[in-house]
Enzyme design. Structure first.
Site, PDB file in Angstrom:
ATOM      1  CE1 TYR A 154       5.562  42.416  64.269  1.00 17.99           C
ATOM      2  CE2 TYR A 154       3.619  42.495  62.858  1.00 17.99           C
ATOM      3  CZ  TYR A 154       4.715  41.805  63.357  1.00 17.99           C
ATOM      4  OH  TYR A 154       4.965  40.531  62.925  1.00 17.99           O
TER       5      TYR A 154
ATOM      6  CE  LYS B  50      -7.067  41.677  63.266  1.00 20.27           C
ATOM      7  NZ  LYS B  50      -6.475  41.261  64.502  1.00 20.27           N
TER       8      LYS B  50
ATOM      9  CB  CYS C  80      -5.237  78.646  93.629  1.00 21.06           C
ATOM     10  SG  CYS C  80      -4.814  80.375  93.886  1.00 21.06           S
TER      11      CYS C  80
HETATM   12  S1  IVH Z   1     -11.201  35.131  61.848  1.00 22.92           S
HETATM   13  C1  IVH Z   1      -8.015  32.276  59.508  1.00 22.92           C
HETATM   14  N1  IVH Z   1     -12.467  36.808  63.348  1.00 22.92           N
HETATM   15  O1  IVH Z   1      -7.159  38.341  64.550  1.00 22.92           O
HETATM   16  C2  IVH Z   1      -8.040  33.354  60.494  1.00 22.92           C
HETATM   17  N2  IVH Z   1     -10.143  36.563  63.697  1.00 22.92           N
HETATM   18  O2  IVH Z   1      -4.868  39.329  63.045  1.00 22.92           O
HETATM   19  C3  IVH Z   1      -9.447  33.801  60.653  1.00 22.92           C
HETATM   20  N3  IVH Z   1      -9.266  37.946  65.506  1.00 22.92           N
HETATM   21  O3  IVH Z   1      -5.596  35.255  64.187  1.00 22.92           O
HETATM   22  C4  IVH Z   1      -9.575  34.625  61.811  1.00 22.92           C
HETATM   23  N4  IVH Z   1     -11.169  38.872  66.071  1.00 22.92           N
HETATM   24  O4  IVH Z   1      -6.886  35.682  66.396  1.00 22.92           O
HETATM   25  C5  IVH Z   1     -11.282  36.264  63.060  1.00 22.92           C
HETATM   26  N5  IVH Z   1     -13.749  38.250  64.621  1.00 22.92           N
HETATM   27  C6  IVH Z   1     -12.580  37.703  64.343  1.00 22.92           C
HETATM   28  C7  IVH Z   1     -11.416  38.041  65.042  1.00 22.92           C
HETATM   29  C8  IVH Z   1     -10.209  37.453  64.684  1.00 22.92           C
HETATM   30  C9  IVH Z   1      -9.879  38.782  66.336  1.00 22.92           C
HETATM   31  C10 IVH Z   1      -7.840  37.622  65.536  1.00 22.92           C
HETATM   32  C11 IVH Z   1      -7.525  36.172  65.275  1.00 22.92           C
HETATM   33  C12 IVH Z   1      -6.579  36.210  64.101  1.00 22.92           C
HETATM   34  C13 IVH Z   1      -6.035  37.583  64.201  1.00 22.92           C
HETATM   35  C14 IVH Z   1      -5.442  38.066  62.890  1.00 22.92           C
END
Ligand code: IVH
Length: 673
Positions: free
Chosen positions: A42, A125, A434
């Site tokens: 993606y 993340k 075996c």
């Molecule tokens: S901060 C303004 N912190 O990743 C957006 N996001 O790919 C700021 N996500 O939409 C997001 N872990 O749902 C933030 N530690 C983290 C995160 C995180 C997962 C997700 C979140 C975001 C998406 C973007």
């Protein structure tokens, strides 16, 4: 110029095509919890579209997937309009593009004053689902999914079941508080859920994210509760009365209200510290208790965040540093059955080569026939394959929706595919074996093991050369290797002068390997490196180990009943006695006990339990030994320290009972330092 306008036309066509493809996958991912392509695939399509739009700004469109987030809500839930748009994050995939992002920030911010507070905060993340939470007067009143960023689905009853999320805030909560977070499943809860589904004869979820999405969007909140969803909060959107000047201050305030904040959120003073955090998390990834797909790097100072602002899709002050996908889809071509050195028949999945976790995979062990059934695999299935960090490749399961009826079940063979002997299965054992004592697969497996790096480490004798020597009838056991003559090797077409001297040289070096390596090489059941070392230390020569009565074996520290019995019976077999004699006659030293290095840890004895993020257990053992420490397999009164990694075993309980000192990973690394 016809060429240029052709290019432009092609680019336009591709732009439209990519938008269509990405919209489809957005729908699959966000609304149907049924992604058809990997995140990495993606991302690649997304980047291609982004580059085209940058190159041809005239193709720009407000509804392009690069400008929008997610997908519209499904009809089953009531609509929740977000107070502020839920944004996504821009991605970077390398240190270079991270630097480019930071240079872009700096251009807007001008000369960044090195503020008192750290520049960045890094967080894992989490590979889950965004959630918007609203607290009024300290009470949780609404939980909503991301939806298309403007409007999501109201999943309040489900969110109220999240065990880690307070319904009522602690302390002195603001009258109005809107936060964002990520809902996910811990790996252990995901595994338990899939096991339960399998027991009910239902197809398992392909990954924890899909399972979390399914659980969050249940119409019956009781089902959500049963699935043990977890949550971490990662953003403060609006609050009456809370005015943090930095993200780190914000998360401290949120934590003080009782909201769950990721324990690994870390200050990073500069970009080098960010890179080090990414490297550390990459190494820790396999042992984390939940899935991550990268690191979120956030500029800490709110003033700088405000100055940078956001695009329609993502803030400019934060970026996702994505780690390579550890899962991918491929086609299961066949399941072959391989016979190991102890006769165990193991089914292996052979699939179309696929790039995942940084390497190309085409084969993975399926362990036993029950695993094949438990995973519900059919030959010809599209399967999800994963390789987390340096962990062994694994087939997660089939993508049942993609079956077309041509798939066939796997049938475990009743006879050894190599020697034809009927396979046996002991009651209570999952694997068939075996029993053929002359089975060439077993003999060859034993030779390959003997030469392997963890055993006698005979260079130039990997998998292929032993097979050639065996097929030519020059060796029947590993001990025969030490009787090979240059002239007979020269008769084999694949052995040139250089390889002959390499092989004979490597065998000469192997003749004086320490006794513990030799013991590992023998392939005695249950005898790994630690037990081998204990035996070598206690007896000093192979002949003494071979002659040792049960009582003497049982008296060795770190050796339990099972290992002692296995060693005892191994040396009572005539084939083993012949083998040892042939080693001796071939000039192999049977009594070289490894000298212990003197060092800071001399006189200290260690046991390791669980897995360490920074290094393998073998490496940890080598590091301790290099400093003069001794590593044994089980905790006793003479153990100085138990090194405790993640998911420790029963050794921890034993250490606690005996009052043995323990070291966590940080303490262990400090000790090595
Ligand atoms: S901060 C303004 N912190 O990743 C957006 N996001 O790919 C700021 N996500 O939409 C997001 N872990 O749902 C933030 N530690 C983290 C995160 C995180 C997962 C997700 C979140 C975001 C998406 C973007």
């Amino acid at each position: 110029m016809p060429g240029a306008s052709d290019d432009r036309q092609q680019a336009q066509q591709r732009t439209l095509e990519l938008r269509g493809i990405l919209r489809h996958h957005d729908q699959q991912y966000h609304s149907r919890e049924a992604p058809e392509i990997s995140d990495a695939a993606y991302d690649a399509l997304f980047q291609e579209l982004k580059q085209l739009e940058q190159r041809y700004p005239e193709f720009a469109a407000a509804d392009s997937p690069t400008q929008t987030v997610g997908a519209a809500p499904a009809a089953a839930f009531s609509v929740a309009r977000h107070g502020q748009r839920l944004l996504s994050l821009d991605n970077v995939f390398s240190d270079e593009s991270l630097l480019e992002w930071w240079q872009r920030c700096q251009r807007t911010l001008g000369e960044v004053a090195l503020a008192e507070q750290p520049l960045f905060v890094c967080e894992p993340k989490i590979d889950g689902l965004s959630i918007a939470l609203l607290y009024k007067n300290g009470r949780l009143v609404r939980g909503a999914t991301r939806g298309d960023g403007e409007v999501g689905e109201d999943v309040t009853p489900n969110v109220l079941t999240l065990a880690g999320l307070p319904r009522t805030l602690r302390g002195n909560p603001p009258a109005w508080l809107e936060v964002r977070g990520e809902v996910f499943l811990f790996k252990r809860d995901f595994d338990a859920l899939n096991e339960k589904l399998a027991a009910e004869g239902k197809p398992p979820f392909a990954n924890a994210r899909n399972a979390a999405a399914g659980a969050l969007r249940q119409k019956d909140a009781n089902i959500t509760r049963e699935r043990s969803l977890a949550i971490y909060v990662h953003g403060l959107v609006a609050a009456v009365g809370l005015e943090p000047s930095s993200y780190s201050e914000a998360i401290e305030q949120l934590a003080a209200l009782g909201l769950p904040i990721h324990p690994l959120a870390t200050h990073c003073a500069d970009l080098d510290a960010v890179k080090a955090f990414v490297a550390r998390l990459r190494a820790q990834r396999p042992s984390l208790d939940h899935e991550i797909d990268g690191v979120v790097v956030k500029l800490n100072a709110v003033a700088q965040q405000v100055e940078l602002g956001a695009t329609a899709k993502a803030p400019r002050w934060a970026v996702a540093y994505k780690l390579p996908a550890e899962q991918a889809r491929t086609k299961l071509r066949e399941i072959i059955v391989s016979i190991g050195r102890s006769g165990v028949a193991t089914p292996f999945a052979v699939f179309e080569p696929v790039f995942v976790g940084g390497v190309t995979l085409s084969i993975a062990s399926l362990h036993n026939e029950f695993e094949v059934a438990r995973k519900g695999l059919l030959l010809g299935d599209t399967v999800i394959v994963q390789r987390a960090g340096d962990v062994i490749p694994e087939v997660v399961g089939p993508v049942v929706e993609l079956r077309d009826g041509s798939e066939r079940p796997f049938v475990m063979p009743s006879h050894c595919p190599v020697c034809g002997t009927q396979l046996e299965q002991q009651p209570g054992e999952a694997q068939r074996r075996c029993p053929g004592s002359e089975c060439p697969a077993q003999t060859l497996g034993r030779i390959v093991h003997f030469c392997s790096r963890g055993a006698m480490n005979v260079e130039h004798l990997g998998d292929v050369r032993p097979q050639q020597l065996f097929d030519a009838g020059l060796i029947r056991t590993a001990a025969d290797l030490f009787h090979l003559q240059a002239e007979e090797l020269a008769k084999l077409p694949s052995f040139k002068q250089k390889s002959i001297s390499n092989v004979l040289g490597a065998l000469e070096a192997a003749r004086s390997r320490p006794l513990d390596r030799l013991l590992v090489g023998l392939g005695i059941r249950h005898v790994g490196p630690q037990a081998a070392l204990a035996l070598a230390d206690a007896f000093g020569s192979l002949l003494a180990v071979a002659a040792a009565p049960m009582e003497a074996l049982l008296a060795v520290e770190g050796l339990g009943q099972v290992i002692a019995e296995s060693v005892h019976s191994f040396f009572r077999r005539s084939s083993s006695v012949e083998f040892v004699e042939r080693l001796r006659a071939g000039g192999v030293r049977l009594d070289r006990v490894k000298e212990r290095s003197e060092g800071t840890l001399s006189g200290k004895s260690f046991v390791i339990t669980g897995s360490l993020a920074a290094m393998s257990r073998e490496r940890a053992q080598a590091e301790l030994e290099a400093r003069g420490g001794k590593v044994t397999g089980s905790v006793s009164k003479s153990t100085s320290f138990l090194v405790v990694g993640s998911e420790p075993g029963t050794k921890l309980a034993k250490a606690q009972k005996l009052g043995t000192a323990t070291l966590d990973e940080a303490g262990f690394l400090a000790l090595l330092d």
